[in-house]
Design a protein around this motif. Structure first.
Motif, PDB file in Angstrom:
ATOM      1  N   ARG A  91      -6.251   5.590  -4.227  1.00 12.56           N
ATOM      2  CA  ARG A  91      -5.222   4.545  -4.116  1.00 12.56           C
ATOM      3  C   ARG A  91      -5.207   3.623  -5.337  1.00 12.56           C
ATOM      4  O   ARG A  91      -4.279   2.828  -5.495  1.00 12.56           O
ATOM      5  N   TYR A  92      -6.213   3.730  -6.198  1.00 19.01           N
ATOM      6  CA  TYR A  92      -6.164   2.995  -7.468  1.00 19.01           C
ATOM      7  C   TYR A  92      -5.074   3.551  -8.392  1.00 19.01           C
ATOM      8  O   TYR A  92      -4.491   2.806  -9.179  1.00 19.01           O
ATOM      9  N   ALA A 574     -16.882  -9.206  -4.762  1.00 14.80           N
ATOM     10  CA  ALA A 574     -16.148 -10.165  -3.947  1.00 14.80           C
ATOM     11  C   ALA A 574     -15.016  -9.432  -3.229  1.00 14.80           C
ATOM     12  O   ALA A 574     -14.641  -8.317  -3.602  1.00 14.80           O
ATOM     13  N   ASN A 575     -14.498 -10.081  -2.176  1.00 15.61           N
ATOM     14  CA  ASN A 575     -13.442  -9.490  -1.345  1.00 15.61           C
ATOM     15  C   ASN A 575     -13.863  -8.113  -0.821  1.00 15.61           C
ATOM     16  O   ASN A 575     -13.156  -7.122  -0.952  1.00 15.61           O
ATOM     17  N   VAL A 576     -15.039  -8.070  -0.205  1.00 12.65           N
ATOM     18  CA  VAL A 576     -15.626  -6.817   0.292  1.00 12.65           C
ATOM     19  C   VAL A 576     -15.485  -6.759   1.810  1.00 12.65           C
ATOM     20  O   VAL A 576     -15.786  -7.745   2.490  1.00 12.65           O
ATOM     21  N   TYR A 577     -15.074  -5.596   2.333  1.00  8.74           N
ATOM     22  CA  TYR A 577     -15.020  -5.421   3.779  1.00  8.74           C
ATOM     23  C   TYR A 577     -14.953  -3.931   4.093  1.00  8.74           C
ATOM     24  O   TYR A 577     -14.458  -3.132   3.297  1.00  8.74           O
ATOM     25  N   THR A 578     -15.454  -3.562   5.271  1.00  7.45           N
ATOM     26  CA  THR A 578     -15.347  -2.180   5.728  1.00  7.45           C
ATOM     27  C   THR A 578     -14.053  -2.011   6.520  1.00  7.45           C
ATOM     28  O   THR A 578     -13.514  -2.976   7.076  1.00  7.45           O
ATOM     29  N   THR A 579     -13.553  -0.778   6.560  1.00 12.66           N
ATOM     30  CA  THR A 579     -12.284  -0.514   7.223  1.00 12.66           C
ATOM     31  C   THR A 579     -12.349   0.758   8.063  1.00 12.66           C
ATOM     32  O   THR A 579     -12.943   1.753   7.645  1.00 12.66           O
ATOM     33  N   TYR A 586     -16.281   0.808   2.615  1.00 13.69           N
ATOM     34  CA  TYR A 586     -15.636  -0.358   2.022  1.00 13.69           C
ATOM     35  C   TYR A 586     -14.238   0.051   1.563  1.00 13.69           C
ATOM     36  O   TYR A 586     -14.038   1.172   1.083  1.00 13.69           O
ATOM     37  N   ASP A 587     -13.272  -0.851   1.725  1.00 13.34           N
ATOM     38  CA  ASP A 587     -11.927  -0.591   1.206  1.00 13.34           C
ATOM     39  C   ASP A 587     -11.958  -0.855  -0.295  1.00 13.34           C
ATOM     40  O   ASP A 587     -12.054  -1.988  -0.743  1.00 13.34           O
ATOM     41  N   PHE A 588     -11.919   0.226  -1.075  1.00 13.35           N
ATOM     42  CA  PHE A 588     -12.090   0.099  -2.519  1.00 13.35           C
ATOM     43  C   PHE A 588     -10.962  -0.687  -3.192  1.00 13.35           C
ATOM     44  O   PHE A 588     -11.188  -1.399  -4.168  1.00 13.35           O
ATOM     45  N   VAL A 589      -9.734  -0.548  -2.683  1.00 10.76           N
ATOM     46  CA  VAL A 589      -8.565  -0.856  -3.499  1.00 10.76           C
ATOM     47  C   VAL A 589      -8.448  -2.330  -3.888  1.00 10.76           C
ATOM     48  O   VAL A 589      -7.870  -2.648  -4.918  1.00 10.76           O
ATOM     49  N   ASN A 590      -9.046  -3.235  -3.094  1.00  6.19           N
ATOM     50  CA  ASN A 590      -8.959  -4.650  -3.444  1.00  6.19           C
ATOM     51  C   ASN A 590     -10.308  -5.308  -3.697  1.00  6.19           C
ATOM     52  O   ASN A 590     -10.448  -6.527  -3.589  1.00  6.19           O
ATOM     53  N   LEU A 591     -11.308  -4.508  -4.040  1.00  4.96           N
ATOM     54  CA  LEU A 591     -12.586  -5.078  -4.450  1.00  4.96           C
ATOM     55  C   LEU A 591     -12.412  -5.886  -5.733  1.00  4.96           C
ATOM     56  O   LEU A 591     -11.670  -5.492  -6.642  1.00  4.96           O
TER      57      LEU A 591
END
Length: 597
Positions: A91-92, A574-579, A586-591
């Motif tokens: 998705r990058y 920063a802006n790290v979260y699992t989905t 981790y959702d890579f696209v907005n790390l």
């Protein structure tokens, strides 16, 4: 989604599992040298990014985000890739008509518009889906992305002779009779001859399904539905340098060694409601040794593991002792299990199958897989927690996490008597030779079954050849594989995306079979048929629950664990979260990075 599809990395062994078990228990209770605030080393705290956002406000624009991995993708071609981490990373540089929300946990599994201005306009009969493309969407050279580019990218799924390997749901949903031959054999002048998709203008794309399917938009959110521009399609070489429709583009790629993405300067934030594109550069370094990767994570040289399949025992032990605030412990979305092929006697008798279920020591099986934290909660049924309709351990028809967690020899012997084998029987457990944790699991099961008179020998087969070995029903019967040890995760978070290849009789194949139990249940098949015509979410979840109950009632599976991982995030993230969209990754696209230095 098989483990092969997500990554083949973990070097776990039974001895290591025992060493780690105490540490994991401490971690679960909040012990260890780093407290949950993470104040001692700047990390967010243990489990701080598990289904919630850690350090969102600290994300800065710029810097280099550094991934490491013990395994490269199967392919970086959006049509061919099938590893879960590859879909996440793609998705990058690729966009889809719709994609998953960039939110933690269950919200992340919901769909949201990406290239399209909104979710589909769906006809009353559920067979026609219409999308309008956004303004300002461009390729990396600045040319606009058109509806024809989306159609062409989807058509590539039909070119399995050249682009094999990826998911084929689009082909199955849009052209179940296989009439279209793919763009490379397409005789129409524009190579856009797939009749199921119309592109009346550059902004409009219309899909015509022969049969309604409630998960069609879920399939359009997979990267296999990414646009590809015809003049940039290098066919089998496309994986070496995909042409970007997202905020980053390939700068360099050396397969098995490294990958570098840099900003796509023609991408416009105003055209993309999904991607924040925080870093300036994204690098991936691949290692042949998982322990070496873990050491680089611990040293702070790398920010996170691209494979997202948990640290290996050696690194995990150190991390839990010294860096607990850098760790998250998500549920992976995978279920690990034993399955009983009905073609191998006496497992054609459900009572013999249930004898194994009751005879197994479920705590021992959990320990063999790494304990309650690194291994997961004891599995009580066959629907992953991330799938709507799942009930978790609340649905425990055999009391595997309750009264029978250490096995129930009396009930097992009752089942043996009921199936005409009161003195037990002999069978063979098939297990991959390249998965030490699976071998340890097989040994645990073997020891439990011996106590109730079932003598199971273990056959370790070539783990790189699953398709022709356990994926061949004829070979399974010939080898006498009465018990197969395996695991599965959803391709997309619905009962169809998880269970259709495992439980529907139409998916019993002579090669590449995943319905190992050879389930031919008209009730289960009928529920799947009902599911695809059910468009409301509550109705779909209800049917998913019913399917899971039918599968468990048949005694086709012995679930081991709802798998969990110990994953690392560096102090810089920063802006790290699992989905749930990517099975607890981790959702890579907005790390982002806290500092761009």
């Amino acid at each position: 989604m098989t483990t092969q599809r997500t990554s083949g990395r973990r070097k776990q062994a039974m001895a290591a599992a025992a060493v780690v078990a105490a540490l994991l228990t401490t971690a679960a209770c909040g012990g260890g040298n780093d407290d949950n605030s993470g104040s001692k080393n700047g990390a967010a705290g243990f489990d701080a990014a598990n289904n919630k956002v850690a350090q969102a406000s600290e994300a800065k624009k710029g810097g280099t985000l550094k991934f490491g991995g013990a395994q490269d993708a199967d392919s970086w071609d959006t049509t061919r890739g099938y590893y879960g981490f590859a879909w996440n990373f793609m998705r990058y540089y690729s966009r889809q008509l719709v994609t998953n929300k960039t939110e933690p946990g269950k919200e992340g599994a919901k769909l949201t518009p990406d290239l399209a201005t909104g979710l589909a306009k769906v006809s009353d009969d559920g067979k026609t889906y219409t999308y309008t493309l956004r303004d300002g969407i461009t390729w990396e050279d600045g040319k606009p992305i058109t509806s024809k580019d989306v159609k062409y990218g989807i058509e590539r799924v039909w070119a399995q002779d050249v682009l094999s390997g990826g998911p084929t749901y689009l082909k199955d949903f849009l052209d179940p009779d296989g009439k279209y031959q793919g763009p490379y054999k397409d005789t129409s002048p524009d190579h856009l001859g797939l009749k199921a998709i119309d592109t009346p203008d550059d902004k409009t794309i219309v899909f015509h399904l022969p049969k309604a399917n409630a998960d069609f938009q879920e399939v359009l959110a997979l990267t296999s539905a990414s646009p590809v521009r015809q003049d940039k399609d290098t066919k089998s070489k496309y994986a070496l340098h995909p042409f970007s429709s997202g905020p980053y583009k390939f700068q360099s790629y050396n397969p098995g060694k490294d990958l570098t993405l840099v900003r796509n300067t023609n991408w416009k934030q105003s055209s993309d409601p999904i991607r924040k594109a925080y870093p300036d550069k994204i690098t991936v370094q691949f290692f042949s040794d998982a322990n070496q990767l873990d050491q680089r994570l611990l040293n702070g040289d790398i920010d996170l593991d691209i494979n997202q399949t948990g640290m290996s025992p050696q690194g995990r032990t150190t991390a839990l002792k010294e860096h607990k605030a850098n760790l998250d412990n998500p549920v992976s979305g995978y279920i690990r299990y034993a399955v009983f092929p009905q073609s191998v006697k006496p497992f054609d008798n459900e009572h013999c199958r249930k004898a194994v279920i009751y005879g197994a020591d479920h705590v021992s099986l959990q320990t063999a897989r790494g304990g309650p934290v690194a291994g997961g909660d004891i599995g009580t049924n066959m629907l992953p927690p991330s799938v709507p309709g799942a009930e978790g351990q609340k649905y425990d028809p055999y009391e595997l996490a309750g009264a029978n967690k250490n096995g129930n020899a009396a009930k097992a012997k009752e089942e043996l008597k009921a199936c005409g084998q009161p003195n037990g029987f002999s069978t063979t457990i098939a297990v991959r030779n390249n998965k030490p944790v699976e071998v340890a699991t097989a040994q645990s099961l073997q020891a439990s079954l011996k106590k109730i008179g079932i003598n199971a020998q273990i056959d370790q087969y070539d783990g790189s050849q699953t398709t022709g070995i356990i994926g061949s029903p004829d070979n399974v019967k010939k080898k006498g594989y009465g018990i197969i040890i395996m695991g599965w995760g959803p391709d997309f978070p619905t009962v169809q995306g998880f269970g259709l290849p495992l439980w529907d009789s139409k998916y019993i194949l002579q090669s590449g079979n995943n319905n190992y139990a050879l389930i031919k249940d008209k009730a289960i098949d009928g529920l799947f048929d009902q599911y695809v015509n059910t468009l409301d979410d509550a109705g779909k979840a209800k049917i998913a629950t019913e399917i899971n109950h039918k599968v468990m009632e048949g005694g086709y599976y012995l679930p081991f664990v709802f798998e969990k991982f110990i994953n690392w995030r560096s102090n810089r993230l920063a802006n790290v979260y699992t989905t749930d969209a990517y099975s607890g990754q981790y959702d890579f696209v907005n790390l982002g990075l806290k500092s761009t230095k």
